[in-house]
Design a protein around this motif. Structure first.
Motif, short mmCIF file in Angstrom:
data_model
loop_
_atom_site.label_atom_id
_atom_site.label_comp_id
_atom_site.label_asym_id
_atom_site.label_seq_id
_atom_site.Cartn_x
_atom_site.Cartn_y
_atom_site.Cartn_z
N GLU A 17 1.26 -4.60 13.53
CA GLU A 17 2.09 -4.57 14.52
C GLU A 17 3.63 -4.70 14.16
OE1 GLU A 17 0.90 -7.95 16.66
OE2 GLU A 17 1.15 -9.45 15.10
N ASP A 18 4.34 -4.81 15.14
CA ASP A 18 5.71 -5.04 14.66
C ASP A 18 6.19 -6.55 15.09
OD1 ASP A 18 6.39 -2.51 13.58
OD2 ASP A 18 6.55 -1.68 15.68
N PRO A 19 6.19 -7.54 14.39
CA PRO A 19 6.32 -8.88 15.00
C PRO A 19 7.91 -9.05 15.46
CG PRO A 19 5.43 -8.86 12.60
CD PRO A 19 5.83 -7.55 13.05
N ARG A 41 12.28 -0.41 14.98
CA ARG A 41 10.92 -1.16 14.71
C ARG A 41 10.04 -0.86 13.34
NH1 ARG A 41 10.28 -0.05 20.17
NH2 ARG A 41 8.48 1.26 19.70
N GLU A 42 9.74 0.53 13.13
CA GLU A 42 8.98 0.81 11.91
C GLU A 42 9.77 0.50 10.66
OE1 GLU A 42 7.82 4.68 12.83
OE2 GLU A 42 9.23 5.72 12.00
N PHE A 43 11.14 0.72 10.64
CA PHE A 43 11.80 0.63 9.60
C PHE A 43 12.01 -0.82 9.09
CE2 PHE A 43 16.25 -0.25 8.05
CZ PHE A 43 16.45 0.72 6.96
N THR A 44 12.40 -1.58 10.33
CA THR A 44 12.45 -3.13 10.07
C THR A 44 11.42 -3.96 9.72
OG1 THR A 44 14.01 -3.28 11.88
CG2 THR A 44 13.01 -5.31 11.30
N THR A 45 9.74 -3.40 10.30
CA THR A 45 8.85 -3.98 9.73
C THR A 45 8.39 -3.59 8.62
OG1 THR A 45 7.83 -4.25 12.25
CG2 THR A 45 6.35 -4.51 10.53
N VAL A 46 8.42 -2.42 8.00
CA VAL A 46 7.97 -2.18 6.60
C VAL A 46 8.93 -2.83 5.63
CG1 VAL A 46 9.48 0.00 6.36
CG2 VAL A 46 7.02 -0.13 5.42
N ARG A 47 10.38 -3.01 5.95
CA ARG A 47 11.10 -3.90 4.98
C ARG A 47 10.75 -5.22 4.94
NH1 ARG A 47 12.99 0.78 5.41
NH2 ARG A 47 14.25 1.74 3.85
N HIS A 48 10.15 -5.81 6.16
CA HIS A 48 9.68 -7.17 6.11
C HIS A 48 8.42 -7.11 5.21
CE1 HIS A 48 8.09 -10.96 7.73
NE2 HIS A 48 7.04 -10.45 8.02
N HIS A 84 4.59 4.04 6.61
CA HIS A 84 4.37 3.60 8.25
C HIS A 84 3.74 4.81 8.82
CE1 HIS A 84 8.11 5.53 9.27
NE2 HIS A 84 8.82 4.92 8.08
N CYS A 85 3.13 4.46 9.87
CA CYS A 85 2.59 5.31 10.88
C CYS A 85 2.13 4.46 12.01
CB CYS A 85 1.49 6.25 10.23
SG CYS A 85 -0.12 5.19 10.03
N ASP A 86 1.84 5.01 13.16
CA ASP A 86 1.43 4.41 14.51
C ASP A 86 0.72 3.42 14.33
OD1 ASP A 86 3.51 5.81 15.89
OD2 ASP A 86 1.83 7.15 16.89
N GLY A 87 1.01 2.08 14.35
CA GLY A 87 -0.08 1.15 14.39
C GLY A 87 -0.12 0.52 12.86
N ALA A 106 0.17 6.45 4.41
CA ALA A 106 -0.81 5.88 5.68
C ALA A 106 -0.55 7.04 6.86
CB ALA A 106 -0.69 4.58 6.60
N GLU A 107 -1.76 7.51 7.40
CA GLU A 107 -1.55 8.48 8.40
C GLU A 107 -2.69 8.18 9.53
OE1 GLU A 107 0.47 11.24 8.22
OE2 GLU A 107 1.26 10.71 6.47
N PRO A 108 -2.52 8.40 10.77
CA PRO A 108 -3.57 8.45 11.61
C PRO A 108 -4.75 9.14 11.32
CG PRO A 108 -1.86 9.67 12.54
CD PRO A 108 -1.33 9.26 11.16
N HIS A 109 -5.87 8.64 11.67
CA HIS A 109 -7.09 9.24 11.13
C HIS A 109 -7.36 10.45 12.29
CE1 HIS A 109 -11.70 9.51 10.31
NE2 HIS A 109 -11.15 10.43 9.83
N ALA A 110 -6.82 11.49 12.43
CA ALA A 110 -6.79 12.58 13.56
C ALA A 110 -6.62 13.74 12.79
CB ALA A 110 -5.81 12.11 14.53
N PRO A 111 -7.11 15.04 13.25
CA PRO A 111 -7.07 16.31 12.42
C PRO A 111 -5.37 16.32 12.68
CG PRO A 111 -8.56 16.24 14.15
CD PRO A 111 -8.16 14.94 14.38
N LEU A 112 -5.13 17.34 11.51
CA LEU A 112 -3.58 17.82 11.61
C LEU A 112 -3.29 18.74 12.78
CD1 LEU A 112 -3.06 18.63 7.63
CD2 LEU A 112 -2.15 16.77 9.11
N PRO A 113 -2.14 18.46 13.09
CA PRO A 113 -1.55 19.64 14.36
C PRO A 113 -1.97 21.05 13.66
CG PRO A 113 -0.16 18.02 14.09
CD PRO A 113 -0.85 17.84 12.74
N GLU A 114 -2.29 21.87 14.53
CA GLU A 114 -2.62 23.49 14.45
C GLU A 114 -1.53 24.08 13.46
OE1 GLU A 114 -3.68 27.59 16.56
OE2 GLU A 114 -3.28 25.68 17.47
#
Length: 220
Positions: A17-19, A41-48, A84-87, A106-114
């Motif tokens: 999450e993004d605290p 948010r993702e930039f800040t959290t990953v640097r945290h 970082h990725c979603d979540g 890290a990547e979401p566990h979902a198929p790649l876009p076509e």
């Protein structure tokens, strides 16, 4: 979670999450001054996360800015990688005396876009990915291949300072949890020995695909 595919001596910090209340150094703030909130948010959290990992190594908090091709600039004597990725956000760091390089993704566990698999995979990789998908359809092997290529690049660039195209590494995935990336262009030289391949590990869980490469520093 990602510590499961890294050596115990690596300093790992991750967040799902993004605290609230996280802040940036002015040098970092300048990099995202015009960014949308999701990017901030993702930039800040990953640097945290990165600063927490630095703390595990006994290093005081410092700004983490970007250098060539967006690669993070670490304090002297430190190597590392962020993702970082979603979540999910994570930073993995180590002392240069122990690690020549680290690369994580890290990547979401979902198929790649076509169309993406055709753009990033060699013909042999596409064939192997199709075979894995037929044998174990519960894993998105195309996404795993993409993540492995991202980790390869993140491990490659600090050693070489050069771009590595998707087509310049041929990755063979072992469904037991590892992969080998054969470099199809001249690689770095470590301890006087040319590096011709990277070996990594992967993990699938909590809706994520995680990949990691850790190369130890050669001993004298």
């Amino acid at each position: 979670m990602i510590e499961q595919i890294l050596p115990p001596s690596a300093a790992v910090s991750e967040s799902f999450e993004d605290p609230a209340g996280l802040t940036l150094f002015p040098e970092e703030e300048a990099l995202v001054a015009n960014s949308v909130q999701k990017r901030r948010r993702e930039f800040t959290t990953v640097r945290h996360c990165a600063r927490r990992a630095l703390g595990e190594l006994g290093v005081e908090p410092v700004p983490i800015v970007s250098g060539a091709r967006g690669a993070p600039i670490w304090p002297a004597g430190i190597v590392g990688s962020m993702t970082h990725c979603d979540g999910y956000r994570a930073a993995v760091l180590g002392r240069a005396a122990a690690f020549a390089t680290l690369g994580v993704d890290a990547e979401p566990h979902a198929p790649l876009p076509e169309g993406v698999l055709d753009a990033i995979a060699l013909p042999a990789e596409r064939t192997r990915t199709a075979a894995l998908a037929a044998a174990r359809p519960t894993v998105c092997w195309d996404r795993l291949l993409f993540s492995a290529k991202e980790s390869v690049y993140k491990a490659w660039f600090p050693l070489t300072g050069r771009w590595l195209d998707f087509a310049e590494a041929d990755i063979v995935v072992d469904p037991a949890g590892t992969f080998v990336a054969e470099l199809l262009v001249p690689g770095p030289v470590l301890g006087g020995v040319p590096v011709t391949a990277f070996t990594g590990r992967f993990l699938v869980g909590r809706g994520l695909v995680l990949t990691a490469i850790s190369i130890p520093t050669p001993t004298a």
